[in-house]
Design a protein around this motif. Structure first.
Motif, mmCIF file in Angstrom:
data_model
loop_
_atom_site.group_PDB
_atom_site.id
_atom_site.type_symbol
_atom_site.label_atom_id
_atom_site.label_comp_id
_atom_site.label_asym_id
_atom_site.label_seq_id
_atom_site.Cartn_x
_atom_site.Cartn_y
_atom_site.Cartn_z
ATOM 1 N N ALA A 74 0.812 -1.218 0.000
ATOM 2 C CA ALA A 74 0.000 0.000 0.000
ATOM 3 C C ALA A 74 0.845 1.268 0.000
ATOM 4 O O ALA A 74 0.431 2.292 -0.532
ATOM 5 N N ASP A 75 2.011 1.212 0.574
ATOM 6 C CA ASP A 75 2.846 2.403 0.681
ATOM 7 C C ASP A 75 3.643 2.687 -0.587
ATOM 8 O O ASP A 75 4.322 3.709 -0.673
ATOM 9 N N LYS A 76 3.570 1.799 -1.574
ATOM 10 C CA LYS A 76 4.372 1.962 -2.790
ATOM 11 C C LYS A 76 3.531 2.294 -4.031
ATOM 12 O O LYS A 76 4.063 2.375 -5.127
ATOM 13 N N LEU A 77 2.228 2.493 -3.857
ATOM 14 C CA LEU A 77 1.355 2.763 -4.998
ATOM 15 C C LEU A 77 1.606 4.162 -5.551
ATOM 16 O O LEU A 77 1.908 5.093 -4.812
ATOM 17 N N GLY A 78 1.456 4.304 -6.874
ATOM 18 C CA GLY A 78 1.589 5.607 -7.520
ATOM 19 C C GLY A 78 0.241 6.297 -7.615
ATOM 20 O O GLY A 78 -0.800 5.714 -7.315
ATOM 21 N N LEU A 79 0.255 7.545 -8.048
ATOM 22 C CA LEU A 79 -0.975 8.308 -8.224
ATOM 23 C C LEU A 79 -1.545 8.080 -9.621
ATOM 24 O O LEU A 79 -0.814 7.811 -10.568
ATOM 25 N N SER A 80 -2.849 8.256 -9.761
ATOM 26 C CA SER A 80 -3.486 8.106 -11.070
ATOM 27 C C SER A 80 -3.147 9.285 -11.977
ATOM 28 O O SER A 80 -3.114 9.144 -13.194
ATOM 29 N N ARG A 81 -2.924 10.440 -11.411
ATOM 30 C CA ARG A 81 -2.546 11.644 -12.140
ATOM 31 C C ARG A 81 -1.391 12.297 -11.381
ATOM 32 O O ARG A 81 -1.263 12.152 -10.183
ATOM 33 N N MET A 82 -0.577 13.028 -12.089
ATOM 34 C CA MET A 82 0.530 13.777 -11.485
ATOM 35 C C MET A 82 1.463 12.889 -10.664
ATOM 36 O O MET A 82 1.881 13.249 -9.572
#
Length: 160
Positions: A74-82
């Motif tokens: 969970a701590d390594k997920l990227g953002l959908s935008r930006m």
């Protein structure tokens, strides 16, 4: 699940940090309103359930490649935008901390404390080569039929 309780189900398909946070905020809110809540994790959403540390498990070549390319936890997920090459998630985490908002790992822990049912899709696990040892403890494993059983009884069904 309780007989007379309202039910909420969420399919977490996305592996994006912001979408996972939204799913868990909704799930925790519904649980606080005494709903029975199920989150069904499929495809990239399963990454939110991955353990942070790498584990030695036997995998085929393609499964090994998926494991290397997907974020671990969970701590390594990227953002959908930006996303900005990983800077975006750090920026949003900073803003969340500044506003005393719970992190995604904290939201997951709160959901477990409130009895939110976290269900990993076994078919997707097979496709991506994920094994139970690689996912968080205290979650459930099921196929789409189990999710549909929960969703059929729910007033709120979300796909994130």
């Amino acid at each position: 699940m309780g007989e007379n309780k309202e039910k909420t189900t969420i399919v977490l398909f996305s592996g994006d940090l912001d979408k996972a946070i939204a799913a868990f905020i909704i799930a925790n809110g519904a649980a606080a309103y005494d709903h029975d809540v199920t989150i069904f994790f499929t495809f990239w959403g399963l990454n939110a359930l991955r353990k942070d540390e790498p584990l030695k498990v036997k995998k085929g070549f393609l499964e090994g490649m998926f494991a290397k390319m997907m974020p671990r936890g969970a701590d390594k997920l990227g953002l959908s935008r930006m996303n900005f090459g990983g800077m975006g998630p750090q920026m949003i985490k900073h803003v969340m901390k500044k506003h005393n908002a719970l992190t995604l790992p904290q939201l997951i822990e709160l959901a477990q404390e409130q009895g939110v049912k976290l269900v990993a899709c076994t078919m997707t696990m097979d496709l991506l080569g994920l094994q139970k040892e690689e996912l968080m403890d205290d979650i459930e494993y099921a196929g789409v039929a189990a999710y549909l059983g929960d969703a059929a009884e729910a007033k709120v069904n979300l796909f994130i």
